[in-house]
Design a protein around this motif. Structure first.
Motif, short mmCIF file in Angstrom:
data_model
loop_
_atom_site.label_atom_id
_atom_site.label_comp_id
_atom_site.label_asym_id
_atom_site.label_seq_id
_atom_site.Cartn_x
_atom_site.Cartn_y
_atom_site.Cartn_z
N LEU A 91 -26.21 15.97 54.41
CA LEU A 91 -26.00 14.53 54.31
C LEU A 91 -25.65 14.11 52.89
O LEU A 91 -24.70 13.35 52.67
N LEU A 92 -26.41 14.59 51.92
CA LEU A 92 -26.16 14.21 50.53
C LEU A 92 -24.83 14.77 50.03
O LEU A 92 -24.02 14.05 49.45
N GLY A 93 -24.59 16.05 50.26
CA GLY A 93 -23.37 16.68 49.78
C GLY A 93 -22.13 16.07 50.38
O GLY A 93 -21.12 15.86 49.68
N THR A 94 -22.17 15.76 51.67
CA THR A 94 -21.00 15.16 52.32
C THR A 94 -20.70 13.79 51.78
O THR A 94 -19.55 13.45 51.49
N PHE A 95 -21.74 12.96 51.64
CA PHE A 95 -21.51 11.60 51.13
C PHE A 95 -20.97 11.63 49.70
O PHE A 95 -20.02 10.90 49.37
N VAL A 145 -27.30 25.02 49.91
CA VAL A 145 -26.20 25.46 50.79
C VAL A 145 -25.64 24.26 51.54
O VAL A 145 -24.42 24.12 51.69
N GLY A 146 -26.52 23.39 52.02
CA GLY A 146 -26.07 22.19 52.72
C GLY A 146 -25.21 21.31 51.84
O GLY A 146 -24.21 20.74 52.30
N ASN A 147 -25.58 21.18 50.57
CA ASN A 147 -24.77 20.41 49.61
C ASN A 147 -23.35 20.95 49.53
O ASN A 147 -22.37 20.20 49.59
N VAL A 148 -23.24 22.27 49.39
CA VAL A 148 -21.92 22.90 49.24
C VAL A 148 -21.09 22.74 50.51
O VAL A 148 -19.92 22.35 50.46
N ILE A 149 -21.69 23.04 51.67
CA ILE A 149 -20.96 22.93 52.93
C ILE A 149 -20.54 21.48 53.18
O ILE A 149 -19.40 21.21 53.59
N GLY A 150 -21.44 20.55 52.92
CA GLY A 150 -21.12 19.13 53.14
C GLY A 150 -20.01 18.64 52.23
O GLY A 150 -19.08 17.96 52.68
N ALA A 151 -20.10 18.97 50.93
CA ALA A 151 -19.08 18.51 49.98
C ALA A 151 -17.71 19.08 50.33
O ALA A 151 -16.70 18.36 50.33
N ALA A 152 -17.66 20.37 50.62
CA ALA A 152 -16.38 21.01 50.97
C ALA A 152 -15.81 20.42 52.25
O ALA A 152 -14.60 20.16 52.36
N SER A 153 -16.67 20.19 53.23
CA SER A 153 -16.22 19.64 54.52
C SER A 153 -15.64 18.24 54.36
O SER A 153 -14.67 17.88 55.03
N SER A 154 -16.23 17.44 53.48
CA SER A 154 -15.75 16.08 53.28
C SER A 154 -14.35 16.06 52.66
O SER A 154 -13.57 15.13 52.90
N LEU A 155 -14.02 17.08 51.89
CA LEU A 155 -12.71 17.13 51.24
C LEU A 155 -11.61 17.61 52.17
O LEU A 155 -10.42 17.43 51.87
N ILE A 158 -13.52 18.28 58.06
CA ILE A 158 -13.92 19.16 59.18
C ILE A 158 -15.42 19.08 59.41
O ILE A 158 -16.17 18.54 58.58
N GLY A 159 -15.84 19.66 60.53
CA GLY A 159 -17.26 19.67 60.87
C GLY A 159 -18.06 20.77 60.22
O GLY A 159 -19.25 20.90 60.48
N GLY A 160 -17.43 21.59 59.40
CA GLY A 160 -18.14 22.59 58.62
C GLY A 160 -18.30 23.95 59.25
O GLY A 160 -18.88 24.85 58.64
N GLY A 161 -17.79 24.14 60.46
CA GLY A 161 -17.97 25.43 61.14
C GLY A 161 -17.36 26.60 60.40
O GLY A 161 -17.88 27.72 60.45
N SER A 162 -16.26 26.36 59.69
CA SER A 162 -15.60 27.44 58.94
C SER A 162 -16.47 27.95 57.80
O SER A 162 -16.23 29.05 57.28
N LEU A 163 -17.45 27.15 57.40
CA LEU A 163 -18.35 27.54 56.32
C LEU A 163 -19.74 27.90 56.83
O LEU A 163 -20.35 28.88 56.39
#
Length: 267
Positions: A91-95, A145-155, A158-163
């Protein structure tokens, strides 16, 4: 809105929902480039096209992920303990990622997206799964890990499945369980991402009518209409079809999409 565009949005939803359930890679890999194409056809201002595609993609994944993870859950393929531990970081990383993305140019975001597509496609072609050599980290590690997946997904919208799927495979989570859990992880990514793209530059110049920040509501409605129907079908097929072979075919499609976007940037 032209009938042609409505049909295109419905087709995007159909394909995105199917892929989200079947491959666990996130429908955004298809939704984003297709939305870029649709927005160009609509005459949307070039400066906001990529932001609008990313925000609308993440908003649509809210509905796709619910439909998809419920199907996986009924088959016992969602590890909710992983979802609970990784969700705060997601949540934090994506926002925060949406805050950064809203200040980047469309050109930069397109280049980043194309690089991501090439890397995902290459991974699918090689079919190199990470060796299950680790255990899932504790709460601080899962938050990071959640921070990294969320931040990358927001850019990349995507829903993050690739990560998240490779991460879970690396941590000894069974493949079918990693895909199902990834579908559930896609929900907090989509919620935080859609909210972030809505509130950042809410009144940006050049947005088409019926936009809520960087979320284009007409496209969202039509995509969701079909994606929620096909995501459960994809989840069922994931337990019956040779997914690895299908991923290689899909990888070739991603190469074509990424190359077309690069050619558009060059020309």
């Amino acid at each position: 809105m032209a009938v042609e565009l409505i049909v295109m949005y419905l087709a995007v939803g159909l394909i995105a929902g199917l892929l989200a359930g079947l491959l666990g890679v996130g429908g955004g890999l298809v939704i984003v480039p297709m939305l870029v194409f649709c927005f160009v056809r609509q005459g949307v201002e070039p400066e906001v096209i990529m932001h609008l595609a990313l925000g609308t993609s993440l908003a649509s994944i809210i509905f796709t992920s619910i439909s998809s993870f419920m199907s996986h859950h009924r088959r016992g393929a969602v590890d909710w303990s992983i979802v609970r531990r990784i969700a705060p970081g997601i949540l934090l990383g994506t926002f925060l990622g949406t805050m950064v993305a809203s200040r980047l140019s469309t050109g930069f975001l397109k280049v980043f997206f194309c690089i991501f597509l090439y890397s995902v496609a290459t991974q699918m072609i090689l079919n190199k799964k990470p060796k299950a050599s680790k255990e899932l980290p504790g709460l601080p590690g899962m938050f990071g890990v959640g921070n990294v997946i969320g931040a990358a997904s927001s850019l990349v919208g995507i829903g993050g499945g690739s990560l998240s799927v490779p991460f879970m495979l690396w941590c000894n989570v069974a493949a079918h369980r990693a895909i199902g859990t990834s579908a559930a992880i896609g929900l907090p990514i989509a919620i935080a991402g859609a909210f972030g793209y809505m509130v950042n530059n809410l009144h940006a110049v050049g947005l088409p009518g019926y936009s809520l920040g960087y979320v284009y509501l007409p496209a969202l409605i039509f995509i969701v209409c079909f994606s929620v129907l096909t995501a459960p079908l994809g989840a069922r097929l994931a337990h019956a079809l040779p997914v690895d072979r299908l991923k290689r075919i899909f990888a070739l499609f991603l190469y074509v999409v990424a190359t077309k976007m690069v050619w558009g940037l060059i020309s």
